[in-house]
Design a protein around this motif. Structure first.
Motif, mmCIF file in Angstrom:
data_model
loop_
_atom_site.group_PDB
_atom_site.id
_atom_site.type_symbol
_atom_site.label_atom_id
_atom_site.label_comp_id
_atom_site.label_asym_id
_atom_site.label_seq_id
_atom_site.Cartn_x
_atom_site.Cartn_y
_atom_site.Cartn_z
ATOM 1 N N GLU A 1 0.830 -1.217 0.000
ATOM 2 C CA GLU A 1 0.000 0.000 0.000
ATOM 3 C C GLU A 1 0.861 1.262 0.000
ATOM 4 O OE1 GLU A 1 -2.542 -0.799 3.310
ATOM 5 O OE2 GLU A 1 -3.602 -2.350 2.168
ATOM 6 N N ARG A 2 2.004 1.161 0.669
ATOM 7 C CA ARG A 2 2.905 2.317 0.690
ATOM 8 C C ARG A 2 3.351 2.649 -0.744
ATOM 9 N NH1 ARG A 2 5.333 0.992 5.328
ATOM 10 N NH2 ARG A 2 6.876 -0.333 4.346
ATOM 11 N N LEU B 1 1.706 1.758 -3.561
ATOM 12 C CA LEU B 1 0.555 2.197 -4.361
ATOM 13 C C LEU B 1 0.102 3.605 -3.991
ATOM 14 C CD1 LEU B 1 -1.537 -1.105 -4.413
ATOM 15 C CD2 LEU B 1 -0.274 -0.077 -6.318
ATOM 16 N N ASN B 2 0.067 3.882 -2.699
ATOM 17 C CA ASN B 2 -0.465 5.178 -2.276
ATOM 18 C C ASN B 2 0.435 6.351 -2.609
ATOM 19 O OD1 ASN B 2 -2.757 3.945 -1.389
ATOM 20 N ND2 ASN B 2 -2.013 3.700 0.717
ATOM 21 N N ARG B 3 1.684 6.047 -2.896
ATOM 22 C CA ARG B 3 2.592 7.130 -3.292
ATOM 23 C C ARG B 3 2.402 7.508 -4.767
ATOM 24 N NH1 ARG B 3 7.362 8.314 -3.292
ATOM 25 N NH2 ARG B 3 7.865 6.690 -4.767
ATOM 26 N N ALA C 1 -2.349 9.995 -8.954
ATOM 27 C CA ALA C 1 -3.662 9.403 -9.221
ATOM 28 C C ALA C 1 -3.709 8.640 -10.552
ATOM 29 C CB ALA C 1 -4.718 10.494 -9.203
ATOM 30 N N HIS D 1 -1.851 5.355 -10.393
ATOM 31 C CA HIS D 1 -2.558 4.422 -9.519
ATOM 32 C C HIS D 1 -3.743 3.801 -10.283
ATOM 33 C CE1 HIS D 1 -3.692 3.707 -5.033
ATOM 34 N NE2 HIS D 1 -3.856 2.623 -5.756
ATOM 35 N N ASN E 1 -4.439 -0.151 -11.378
ATOM 36 C CA ASN E 1 -5.693 -0.831 -11.043
ATOM 37 C C ASN E 1 -6.387 -1.364 -12.289
ATOM 38 O OD1 ASN E 1 -5.624 -0.586 -8.263
ATOM 39 N ND2 ASN E 1 -6.568 1.444 -8.290
#
Ligand SMILES: Nc1ncnc2c1ncn2[C@@H]1O[C@H](COP(=O)(O)OP(=O)(O)OP(=O)(O)O)[C@@H](O)[C@H]1O
Ligand SMILES: [Mg+2]
Length: 410
Positions: A329-330, A332-334, A337, A340, A344
């Motif tokens: 998640e670290r 992906l969340n960086r 948008a 990301h 997905n």
């Protein structure tokens, strides 16, 4: 004895782990290219090593620095840039310490003594020295000149100077970054005269090298702004996942019964890993260095018998699932948008259908060219995907997380 005290796995940051896997190319680049070339006075660019969190950038260069120090080279510690810190201060104080180590002060001329004083001011006030309009040379010029002196002393001692600056993406001040890169780059490209046998004067480069490490975001900061000059002075490598072969090889000493660990009588005892257990560690960690250490650590601590079994690996991993998810998640969340969203959309498609056109249409775009820059960054800058036909995930943990129940094994 197999206890948490003797556990050789080290999930944490900034360590050179005892159970080391791969990175053969980068280690040999140092040993066979960078060090010998700079030592011989030939030009070789500094190295920038970037990668997503936990890919092992700091560990890699710490290992290079450790090996260098063991062969007598003059090595700075890992200089971690805290967010917003003045990079010139940190680097100036580290270079001063190397100068002391090199005994520069003892033999210094008046000019060099003045230079040392000036760099001491830089170590205290840093970049702001130039803003205050203080007299004397610019901070980055003073730093560069001291590096030249240090380099000349290194020629006399036949050693190499290694400077390791970590977390370079944290250098937010553009002007400070630019000054730092100029000081270092000028030292790398500086030519000095040395006398060869027969009294002829020869030109050579200084035996100095610089390793910059950090997140891929640095590529945008230094790459586009500094452009060609930066590229001529630093070569960028992006670290990605370790491959299964390297991980297997790293676990080989356990499988082959060769991993000795202290017992409680002051002797040695061997801790083994069953081949199925090694396979399970390799599969669960998806090539992520951090997760490899985590899986190993948990498996080791899951029992105290001298053989680590597959059951130990699975039981240990269950307690690590939360951390494994957090790790992905670290990453992906960086992501911005768009990137990301791209990842997905790609994960939602069956593997053979992951083409640019299909991913684009999933994202509501009419043509693949609209996502070109996004996919290019995910490939070349981040190493998360590979733009083949079809596109594939290079980051196997991201793929597993988005397309399967991983990290859960139930
Ligand atoms: N070659 C390797 N073999 C085995 N384990 C490794 C290797 N490189 C790194 N590790 C392990 O991976 C973890 C992360 O390493 P490291 O802190 O160097 O990553 P990083 O890329 O610098 O991360 P960050 O971006 O958070 O600074 C550590 O636990 C380290 O022991
Ligand atoms: Mg690091």
């Amino acid at each position: 004895m197999r206890t948490p005290l003797t556990n050789p796995f080290q999930p944490g940051s900034d360590v050179v782990p005892d159970v080391w896997a791969g990175r053969v190319e980068q280690l040999s680049d140092w040993r066979d290219v960078v060090r010998p070339r700079r030592r011989a006075g030939l030009y070789e660019r500094g190295r920038t090593i970037l990668g997503e969190p936990g890919t092992g950038k700091s560990s890699l260069v710490r290992r290079i620095a450790r090996d260098a120090a063991r062969s007598g080279d003059w090595v700075t510690p890992q200089l971690r840039m805290p967010s917003g810190a003045d990079p010139l201060k940190l680097v100036a104080s580290a270079v001063l310490r190397l100068a002391d180590h090199a005994g520069l002060r003892a033999t210094a001329t008046q000019r060099v003594l003045q230079l040392l004083d000036r760099v001491e001011q830089v170590a205290v006030s840093g970049f702001s020295l130039s803003l205050r309009g203080a007299d004397g040379t610019e901070p980055f010029t003073a730093l560069y000149e001291l590096l030249v002196e240090l380099g000349r002393a290194a020629i006399d001692q036949d050693v190499v100077v290694v400077i390791h600056i970590d977390e370079v993406q944290n250098i937010a001040d553009e002007a400070a970054l630019s000054q730092l890169l100029i000081a270092l780059g000028d030292a790398l490209t500086h030519e000095t005269e040395v006398s060869a046998p027969g009294g002829v004067l020869l030109k050579r480069f200084l035996p100095i090298t610089v390793y910059l490490t950090g997140l891929p975001d640095f590529e945008d900061m230094a790459g586009s702004r500094k452009g060609a000059t930066f590229a001529r002075r630093f070569r960028t490598t992006t670290l990605t996942a370790l491959d299964e072969g390297d991980l297997r090889e790293a676990l080989q000493p356990f499988v082959m019964n060769e991993w000795d660990t202290p017992d409680d009588q002051g002797g040695l005892e061997t801790v083994r890993m069953e081949p199925e257990a090694a396979d399970a560690v390799v599969a669960l960690c998806c090539g992520e260095p951090f997760l490899f250490q985590l899986a190993g650590e948990r498996a080791w601590n899951a029992g105290s018998a001298p053989a680590i079994t597959e059951r130990d690996v699975l039981a240990g991993w269950r307690g690590a699932e939360g951390e494994a998810s957090a790790h992905v998640e670290r990453i992906l969340n960086r992501l911005p948008a768009r990137e990301h969203e791209f990842v997905n959309a790609m994960a939602d498609l069956p593997a053979p259908e992951r083409t640019a056109t299909t991913i684009a249409s999933r994202m509501g775009m009419s043509s693949a060219t609209q996502i070109g820059p996004t996919s290019q960054r995910l490939d070349t800058v981040r190493g998360i995907i590979t733009r083949g036909k079809p596109y594939t995930f290079r980051n196997r943990a991201v793929e597993a997380y988005l397309t399967t129940d991983w990290p859960s094994t139930r």
